[in-house]
Scaffold this motif. Structure first.
Motif, PDB file in Angstrom:
ATOM      1  N   VAL A 263     -12.320   4.136  -0.103  1.00 28.13           N
ATOM      2  CA  VAL A 263     -11.028   4.826  -0.052  1.00 28.13           C
ATOM      3  C   VAL A 263     -11.058   6.057  -0.949  1.00 28.13           C
ATOM      4  CG1 VAL A 263      -8.570   4.646  -0.607  1.00 28.13           C
ATOM      5  CG2 VAL A 263      -9.745   2.727   0.489  1.00 28.13           C
TER       6      VAL A 263
ATOM      7  N   GLY B  45     -15.068   1.084   4.485  1.00 30.23           N
ATOM      8  CA  GLY B  45     -13.897   0.650   3.731  1.00 30.23           C
ATOM      9  C   GLY B  45     -13.669   1.344   2.410  1.00 30.23           C
TER      10      GLY B  45
ATOM     11  N   GLU C 200      -4.345  -7.484  11.086  1.00 38.51           N
ATOM     12  CA  GLU C 200      -5.735  -7.567  10.619  1.00 38.51           C
ATOM     13  C   GLU C 200      -5.858  -8.566   9.476  1.00 38.51           C
ATOM     14  OE1 GLU C 200      -6.664  -3.538   9.677  1.00 38.51           O
ATOM     15  OE2 GLU C 200      -7.148  -3.001  11.742  1.00 38.51           O
ATOM     16  N   ARG C 201      -4.877  -8.583   8.610  1.00 42.70           N
ATOM     17  CA  ARG C 201      -4.882  -9.528   7.479  1.00 42.70           C
ATOM     18  C   ARG C 201      -4.931 -10.974   7.967  1.00 42.70           C
ATOM     19  NH1 ARG C 201      -5.171  -9.499   1.688  1.00 42.70           N
ATOM     20  NH2 ARG C 201      -3.929 -11.231   0.896  1.00 42.70           N
TER      21      ARG C 201
ATOM     22  N   ARG D 235       0.852  -1.183   0.000  1.00 41.07           N
ATOM     23  CA  ARG D 235       0.000   0.000   0.000  1.00 41.07           C
ATOM     24  C   ARG D 235       0.890   1.237   0.000  1.00 41.07           C
ATOM     25  NH1 ARG D 235      -1.825  -3.431   4.058  1.00 41.07           N
ATOM     26  NH2 ARG D 235      -3.988  -4.138   3.966  1.00 41.07           N
TER      27      ARG D 235
ATOM     28  N   LEU E 214      -2.085  -3.343  10.191  1.00 41.46           N
ATOM     29  CA  LEU E 214      -2.736  -3.830   8.974  1.00 41.46           C
ATOM     30  C   LEU E 214      -2.361  -5.281   8.714  1.00 41.46           C
ATOM     31  CD1 LEU E 214      -2.189  -0.665   6.759  1.00 41.46           C
ATOM     32  CD2 LEU E 214      -4.410  -1.559   7.498  1.00 41.46           C
TER      33      LEU E 214
ATOM     34  N   SER F 206      -9.971   2.111  12.639  1.00 42.76           N
ATOM     35  CA  SER F 206      -9.341   1.657  11.394  1.00 42.76           C
ATOM     36  C   SER F 206      -9.720   2.528  10.213  1.00 42.76           C
ATOM     37  CB  SER F 206      -9.740   0.199  11.108  1.00 42.76           C
ATOM     38  OG  SER F 206     -11.148   0.094  10.983  1.00 42.76           O
ATOM     39  N   TRP F 207     -10.409   3.643  10.454  1.00 44.90           N
ATOM     40  CA  TRP F 207     -10.830   4.533   9.385  1.00 44.90           C
ATOM     41  C   TRP F 207     -10.557   5.983   9.796  1.00 44.90           C
ATOM     42  CZ3 TRP F 207     -14.911   7.986  10.393  1.00 44.90           C
ATOM     43  CH2 TRP F 207     -15.614   7.737  11.576  1.00 44.90           C
TER      44      TRP F 207
ATOM     45  N   ARG G 241      -3.439   4.255   9.879  1.00 42.57           N
ATOM     46  CA  ARG G 241      -3.734   3.149  10.801  1.00 42.57           C
ATOM     47  C   ARG G 241      -2.983   3.302  12.120  1.00 42.57           C
ATOM     48  NH1 ARG G 241      -5.890   0.858  13.697  1.00 42.57           N
ATOM     49  NH2 ARG G 241      -6.707  -1.282  13.796  1.00 42.57           N
TER      50      ARG G 241
ATOM     51  N   VAL H 191     -10.244   6.781   4.495  1.00 37.31           N
ATOM     52  CA  VAL H 191     -10.934   5.489   4.507  1.00 37.31           C
ATOM     53  C   VAL H 191     -12.213   5.666   5.303  1.00 37.31           C
ATOM     54  CG1 VAL H 191     -10.824   3.060   5.187  1.00 37.31           C
ATOM     55  CG2 VAL H 191      -8.754   4.219   4.363  1.00 37.31           C
ATOM     56  N   SER H 192     -13.342   5.240   4.731  1.00 40.24           N
ATOM     57  CA  SER H 192     -14.627   5.364   5.419  1.00 40.24           C
ATOM     58  C   SER H 192     -14.845   4.172   6.343  1.00 40.24           C
ATOM     59  CB  SER H 192     -15.753   5.427   4.392  1.00 40.24           C
ATOM     60  OG  SER H 192     -16.026   4.119   3.868  1.00 40.24           O
TER      61      SER H 192
END
Length: 324
Positions: free
Chosen positions: A135, A133, A302-303, A99, A299, A113-114, A107, A129-130
């Motif tokens: 962008v 999600g 989270e993945r 990214r 991030l 997370s937004w 983040r 980022v909303s």
């Protein structure tokens, strides 16, 4: 006993590249640092070699279970894809997500997370980022894509004004003395010629940014106009992200990062506070006090679907007083 899955988090910036190896439980096992990450100048392979140099130890057998790389110069999807392929080809692992580095700042600095992040370091960029999600982002390719500012842009503009002040085309400004003193030249013209013929490295211009801020605070009108323009660029980037995502009327954090913003210059900070209050009153500016590599690491966890406890443990490693 099965070993925990391992994540490699990389934050590749214009001045340095940070790496952290962590377990899926949020434990930071090792960290490393190397030089600037510059794929647009050095090429993809050379840039990834900088990330290799930041590894605290060699690649584990079979690579990492996940690589979360947030990188300067990854401004377009095609660039993100090319960098991800290079990481995979080097044996970093089969699950690589690249990214832009603005995502790491967001983040790391936001409590959720937004939100929106604006980075103003050597260059300038932003991302939003909303909660769902979506962008909002920009090409961020410099003046050709409408960008202005950051340490390099601010300094280039200072040089422009100083040159004109010296030869009579522009208003007198303290920036003339700032430039000649910093680079040890008798005149701004001598500095300009040095840049032109390569005796002076153009990338050193960003070193002038603190001096420009200081000159503005001391009352120099030309320097003050540049700081005012810089504040406007930060605000408009955030405002556009918020508008695109339909968040202008929603309480939302705007994370501010990069050297120009984390320095907390009083004049620039005051201009930003006033601008946000007028243009995005529901937004809450937050100056990032944690390293962006934390964002890349979060991030990455989270993945892998890591637990809340793992996320909290990781954040506590970098930010003992911050939100989990």
């Amino acid at each position: 006993m099965t070993r925990p899955r391992l994540v490699l988090a990389v934050d590749g910036g214009n001045s340095k590249t940070d790496a952290a190896v962590l377990s899926e439980h949020g434990e930071v096992l090792a960290t490393g640092r190397s030089g600037a990450f510059a794929p647009q100048r050095e090429g993809v392979a050379a840039a990834v070699e900088v990330a290799v140099a930041a590894l605290p130890y060699g690649l584990p057998a079979g690579g990492f279970d996940h690589v979360s790389a947030c990188l300067a110069g990854a401004d377009l999807p095609v660039e993100e894809e090319a960098l991800a392929r290079e990481f995979a080809a080097r044996g970093f692992g089969g699950d690589v997500v690249v990214r832009n580095d603005t995502f790491a700042l967001l983040r790391a600095g936001a409590s959720a997370s937004w939100g929106v992040a604006v980075v103003c370091g050597a260059g300038i960029n932003a991302v939003g980022v909303s909660p769902a999600g979506a962008v909002a982002r920009f090409p961020a390719l410099g003046r050709v894509s409408g960008d202005w500012g950051g340490g390099q842009g601010l300094a280039e503009e200072a040089l422009w004004h100083a040159a004109r002040a010296e030869d009579g085309r522009g208003a007198p400004t303290a920036l003339t003395a700032l430039l000649t003193a910093h680079f040890g030249t008798a005149t701004v013209e001598e500095l300009v010629i040095g840049l032109h013929v390569g005796r002076v490295d153009e990338e050193r211009l960003h070193e002038l940014a603190p001096g420009v801020l200081a000159a503005a605070t001391a009352g120099d009108a030309v320097a003050a106009s540049l700081v005012e323009r810089q504040a406007e660029e930060v605000i408009v980037l955030a405002e556009v992200c918020l508008r695109r995502l339909g968040l202008l009327e929603t309480p939302v954090e705007v994370v501010l990062g990069g050297g120009l913003l984390t320095a907390r210059d009083p004049l620039l900070t005051s201009l930003l506070d006033t601008g946000f209050a007028l243009r995005a009153p529901r937004a809450k500016p937050v100056v990032a006090d944690v390293p962006p590599v934390l964002g890349a690491a979060l991030l990455g966890l989270e993945r892998l679907g890591a637990t809340d406890a793992a996320m909290a443990r990781l954040r506590a490693h970098y930010d003992p007083t911050g939100p989990a």
